[in-house]
Design a protein around this motif. Structure first.
Motif, mmCIF file in Angstrom:
data_model
loop_
_atom_site.group_PDB
_atom_site.id
_atom_site.type_symbol
_atom_site.label_atom_id
_atom_site.label_comp_id
_atom_site.label_asym_id
_atom_site.label_seq_id
_atom_site.Cartn_x
_atom_site.Cartn_y
_atom_site.Cartn_z
ATOM 1 N N SER A 28 -11.663 -78.300 -6.760
ATOM 2 C CA SER A 28 -11.524 -76.742 -6.795
ATOM 3 C C SER A 28 -11.048 -75.863 -7.684
ATOM 4 C CB SER A 28 -10.349 -77.014 -5.712
ATOM 5 O OG SER A 28 -9.215 -75.565 -6.057
ATOM 6 N N GLY B 94 -7.659 -69.944 -4.537
ATOM 7 C CA GLY B 94 -8.262 -71.111 -4.086
ATOM 8 C C GLY B 94 -9.681 -70.808 -4.636
ATOM 9 N N TRP B 95 -10.459 -71.741 -4.475
ATOM 10 C CA TRP B 95 -11.825 -71.603 -5.165
ATOM 11 C C TRP B 95 -12.613 -70.670 -3.764
ATOM 12 C CZ3 TRP B 95 -16.391 -73.414 -2.436
ATOM 13 C CH2 TRP B 95 -16.254 -74.006 -1.455
#
Length: 402
Positions: A42, A189-190
């Motif tokens: 990630s 988050g990615w």
């Protein structure tokens, strides 16, 4: 006589002495090699997405507005050659730090200590001096110079990376800027990173399309140029926050390879950016894919044939030493003014400005001294030259005093 710092030549012993002065000792037994728990797929995806956004900002700057996006150059010209566009760009960087950190996360508040303030001030000063000496930083040499296959950049980037790794490892930068699990856990988050980067890149594309859809009047072009600088600042700053480049702890974990928690994710920032900038600059310079920028008459891009001289080499070493010491280069310092305003960031900003100013003063002194020395030598030679008397064949016979 020239000041001693202008007489320094790039030799291995010079680098070793400088590193030994700036870095504290770190015995061999204190090295610990291992990977950081925050080096995850990630984190790699997020770093690459942020890097691609940085690349989009660089391409937009050259393709739409002309010129090369270099943060150290922008910083210097805020005072040497100010313009509304440059103020808009830096304002966009600061605003991006505040907005992106609030929406995505990544604001890092550093601890307060005299040791840390010293590290930030001294490190940022070396960053400013080094960036001025080598005429570029991670943005100019890294994102643009490497993509253009510039020899100067391909020498400078590995050199300042090596100097940064040595300095950060020897001075225990990862201990001074420890990873913050709260900040790492608070990142969106990615998936959010990719969406944010794609959205901003789309905004850049829309603005580029608006710039090319017709021949604008001069006044409208000036307004679009300032707006473009603002959007570039917002985009570039957002890329720094999302990729993690704006966090000193992330940079320290990347450069300090002996901390036992090496975080390699920032390497993918450069990789993501070059995926965008390399094809563009190669098509621009080799295939002549674009005749001129959308909002300018000609491309304002420096030639690639500059010499690899002592100034470039020493500048790269000093820049790397400063980066490894304080964990921030010019762009992240401006972003942190917006994302984590504090005395620590102010000290880093002042150190950066003082470093840039110090080299500017030294360079002017060097130029004026060199000009005076050259003029004096020329006059001395002219004054000492004898007057010759010639015969009918044009041969000098007698030397007469001037």
């Amino acid at each position: 006589d020239l000041p001693f710092w202008l007489k320094i030549r790039f030799r291995p012993q010079t680098v070793l002495v400088a590193v030994s002065i700036v870095c504290s000792r770190r015995s061999a037994g204190m090295f610990s090699f291992g990977m950081s728990p925050f080096f995850t797929p990630s984190a790699v995806a997020t770093a690459a997405a942020g890097g691609m956004l940085l690349g989009c900002a660089v391409v937009f700057k050259t393709g739409v507005l002309s010129g090369v996006l270099g943060i150290s150059t922008y910083t210097k010209r805020l005072f040497v050659n100010p313009s509304l566009g440059r103020y808009a760009f830096v304002g966009g960087m600061i605003a991006s730090g505040a907005m992106t950190s609030a929406l995505y996360g990544g604001a890092e508040h550093m601890t307060f200590s005299a040791e840390l303030l010293t590290r930030l001030g001294v490190g940022a000063f070396f960053v400013g001096v080094g960036a001025s000496m080598q005429k570029g930083c991670t943005s100019g040499h890294g994102l643009t110079g490497l993509a253009r296959l510039s020899l100067r950049s391909w020498v400078a980037v590995p050199l300042f990376m090596l100097a940064g790794i040595l300095t950060a490892t020897l001075s225990k930068s990862a201990s001074a800027f420890p990873p913050n699990p709260v900040v790492e856990a608070g990142l969106a988050g990615w998936h959010a990173a990719v969406i944010a980067c794609a959205s901003i890149a789309t905004l850049l594309a829309i603005l580029a399309g608006l710039s090319s859809c017709r021949q604008w009047e001069e006044q409208t072009t000036a307004v679009l140029s300032v707006l473009g600088e603002l959007v570039i600042g917002l985009s570039f700053g957002s890329g720094l926050v999302i990729s993690g480049m704006s966090r000193p702890s992330k940079v320290a974990a990347f450069l300090d390879i002996g901390s036992g928690a090496w975080d390699l994710s920032l390497a993918f920032v450069m990789g993501g950016a070059l995926l965008v900038t390399f094809p563009y600059f190669q098509s621009l310079e080799r295939l002549k894919a674009q005749e001129k920028p959308l909002l300018a008459s000609t491309f304002d891009i420096p030639a690639k044939g500059g010499a690899v001289d002592h100034q470039l080499l020493m500048g790269a070493v000093l820049f790397g030493m400063g980066w490894g010491t304080c964990g921030m280069c010019p762009g992240p310092i401006w972003v942190n003014v917006g994302s984590a305003p504090s005395l620590q960031v102010l000290v880093a900003l002042v150190g950066l400005l003082l470093g840039i100013g110090a080299w500017e003063v030294a360079q002017r002194h060097f130029d004026s001294t060199l000009a005076a020395t050259t003029a004096g030598a020329t006059q001395g030679i002219a004054g000492a030259s004898p007057k010759m008397e010639y015969d009918s064949m044009g041969q000098g016979l007698v030397s007469a005093a001037a």
